[in-house]
Design a protein around this motif. Structure first.
Motif, mmCIF file in Angstrom:
data_model
loop_
_atom_site.group_PDB
_atom_site.id
_atom_site.type_symbol
_atom_site.label_atom_id
_atom_site.label_comp_id
_atom_site.label_asym_id
_atom_site.label_seq_id
_atom_site.Cartn_x
_atom_site.Cartn_y
_atom_site.Cartn_z
ATOM 1 N N UNK A 194 0.827 -1.200 0.000
ATOM 2 C CA UNK A 194 0.000 0.000 0.000
ATOM 3 C C UNK A 194 0.866 1.256 0.000
ATOM 4 N N UNK A 195 1.935 1.247 0.786
ATOM 5 C CA UNK A 195 2.833 2.402 0.816
ATOM 6 C C UNK A 195 3.557 2.576 -0.522
ATOM 7 N N UNK A 196 3.906 1.443 -1.162
ATOM 8 C CA UNK A 196 4.576 1.516 -2.461
ATOM 9 C C UNK A 196 3.666 2.129 -3.511
ATOM 10 N N UNK A 197 2.391 1.711 -3.521
ATOM 11 C CA UNK A 197 1.432 2.270 -4.481
ATOM 12 C C UNK A 197 1.248 3.763 -4.243
ATOM 13 N N UNK A 198 1.098 4.151 -2.985
ATOM 14 C CA UNK A 198 0.893 5.558 -2.657
ATOM 15 C C UNK A 198 2.099 6.402 -3.063
ATOM 16 N N UNK A 199 3.296 5.912 -2.790
ATOM 17 C CA UNK A 199 4.494 6.688 -3.132
ATOM 18 C C UNK A 199 4.675 6.783 -4.639
ATOM 19 N N UNK A 200 4.339 5.698 -5.369
ATOM 20 C CA UNK A 200 4.444 5.720 -6.826
ATOM 21 C C UNK A 200 3.521 6.768 -7.425
ATOM 22 N N UNK A 201 2.259 6.770 -7.000
ATOM 23 C CA UNK A 201 1.284 7.728 -7.517
ATOM 24 C C UNK A 201 1.702 9.156 -7.174
ATOM 25 N N UNK A 202 2.143 9.362 -5.925
ATOM 26 C CA UNK A 202 2.547 10.696 -5.495
ATOM 27 C C UNK A 202 3.749 11.202 -6.282
ATOM 28 N N UNK A 203 4.782 10.365 -6.409
ATOM 29 C CA UNK A 203 5.988 10.759 -7.132
ATOM 30 C C UNK A 203 5.697 11.071 -8.591
ATOM 31 N N UNK A 204 4.838 10.270 -9.208
ATOM 32 C CA UNK A 204 4.539 10.476 -10.623
ATOM 33 C C UNK A 204 3.874 11.826 -10.858
ATOM 34 N N UNK A 205 2.854 12.143 -10.054
ATOM 35 C CA UNK A 205 2.136 13.391 -10.287
ATOM 36 C C UNK A 205 2.957 14.612 -9.865
ATOM 37 N N UNK A 206 3.791 14.479 -8.838
ATOM 38 C CA UNK A 206 4.673 15.584 -8.467
ATOM 39 C C UNK A 206 5.683 15.846 -9.574
ATOM 40 N N UNK A 207 6.259 14.773 -10.135
ATOM 41 C CA UNK A 207 7.227 14.922 -11.221
ATOM 42 C C UNK A 207 6.569 15.512 -12.460
ATOM 43 N N UNK A 208 5.338 15.093 -12.733
ATOM 44 C CA UNK A 208 4.604 15.653 -13.874
ATOM 45 C C UNK A 208 4.377 17.143 -13.672
ATOM 46 N N UNK A 209 4.126 17.549 -12.436
ATOM 47 C CA UNK A 209 3.925 18.959 -12.126
ATOM 48 C C UNK A 209 5.218 19.755 -12.327
ATOM 49 N N UNK A 210 6.361 19.173 -11.972
ATOM 50 C CA UNK A 210 7.644 19.853 -12.106
ATOM 51 C C UNK A 210 8.014 20.117 -13.551
ATOM 52 N N UNK A 211 7.545 19.272 -14.475
ATOM 53 C CA UNK A 211 7.790 19.498 -15.894
ATOM 54 C C UNK A 211 8.877 18.603 -16.461
ATOM 55 N N UNK A 212 8.963 18.612 -17.817
ATOM 56 C CA UNK A 212 9.889 17.737 -18.528
ATOM 57 C C UNK A 212 11.347 18.081 -18.246
ATOM 58 N N UNK A 213 11.623 19.327 -17.876
ATOM 59 C CA UNK A 213 13.005 19.755 -17.667
ATOM 60 C C UNK A 213 13.682 18.914 -16.597
ATOM 61 N N UNK A 214 12.919 18.402 -15.647
ATOM 62 C CA UNK A 214 13.490 17.699 -14.519
ATOM 63 C C UNK A 214 13.957 16.293 -14.859
ATOM 64 N N UNK A 215 13.507 15.725 -15.949
ATOM 65 C CA UNK A 215 13.736 14.303 -16.192
ATOM 66 C C UNK A 215 14.832 14.033 -17.201
ATOM 67 N N UNK A 216 15.451 15.067 -17.756
ATOM 68 C CA UNK A 216 16.553 14.914 -18.705
ATOM 69 C C UNK A 216 16.149 13.980 -19.827
#
Length: 241
Positions: A16-38
């Motif tokens: 459950x914690x893994x699913x929650x962290x995956x969803x959270x990280x994905x949407x936070x990274x999407x918010x930060x934009x493409x510049x962050x992912x090289x």
């Protein structure tokens, strides 16, 4: 410690914690934009830092049962593999998980709204231009930020290293090709953008004797010439590796 004495409620909590962290990280990274992912897609970036974090936790935190970290890493690995397989079959899911290219310069004009959309300020963009050899932004006809965060450039006619202008030749401006078929799917919106429709495309395919289900990619250039790339072509990887 007995490795076979497994607390299944604790294992469920790890899932459950893994699913929650995956969803959270994905949407936070999407918010930060493409510049962050090289050069990584958004989802690959999230998976990478998550697995690295779990591996570090297993190594450093001796109070945490190592089985928890193993379960989390395996879970994320399986999720990443499953997503990669699904996105190969679905264009909509591919767009959602890996993103789509964003036009930053179109026909020599900077698209300010698109710069904001990818969280890229003008100074960052000018730096990327200089890194690619474009010290005069007026030399750029198209600039496109790819889904992996890199920027591709199409120079204006006469602005490439050896130019037709320097050779006193008549210059013809290049343009972007429209992807009209991807993975055997007709891209009707792209057809509409070049003032064509599905009937026109089907007629062209019939003239060339091609079937839609056999086509991996089809593009149309500025001269309305259709280029077709079929599936299951023989690989030449052995001479390119």
């Amino acid at each position: 410690m007995n490795v076979f004495n497994i607390d299944w409620m604790e294992i469920l909590d790890v899932f459950l914690r893994a699913i929650l962290s995956l969803v959270t990280l994905f949407f936070v990274t999407k918010l930060l934009g493409k510049k962050q992912v090289s050069q990584l897609s958004l989802f690959d970036y999230v998976i990478g830092i998550s697995i690295g974090n779990f591996a570090a936790e297993m190594t450093i935190n001796t109070d945490s049962p190592y089985l928890n970290g193993i379960v989390a890493v395996i879970f994320f690995g399986v999720i990443a593999y499953g997503i990669s397989r699904v996105t190969m079959k679905s264009i909509k899911l591919r767009r959602f998980f890996t993103g789509v290219p964003t036009v930053i310069i179109e026909k020599g004009e900077i698209i300010e709204d698109n710069l904001k959309r990818v969280n890229f300020d003008l100074n960052d963009f000018l730096q990327e231009c200089r890194s690619s050899g474009y010290f005069n932004i007026d030399d750029i006809y198209y600039a496109i930020m790819e889904a992996n965060g890199r920027i591709s450039f199409l120079p204006k006619a006469g602005s490439s290293p050896v130019t037709n202008e320097n050779m006193n030749l008549k210059i013809k401006q290049d343009g972007l090709c429209a992807n009209v078929i991807i993975d055997s799917h007709i891209m009707e919106r792209n057809l509409k953008n070049i003032n064509k429709d599905k009937i026109w495309l089907e007629k062209k395919l019939k003239e060339k004797g091609k079937k839609l289900e056999d086509i991996l990619l089809a593009t149309v250039d500025v001269n309305e010439k259709l280029y077709i790339y079929e599936k299951n072509k023989t690989s030449i990887g052995d001479i390119l590796e």
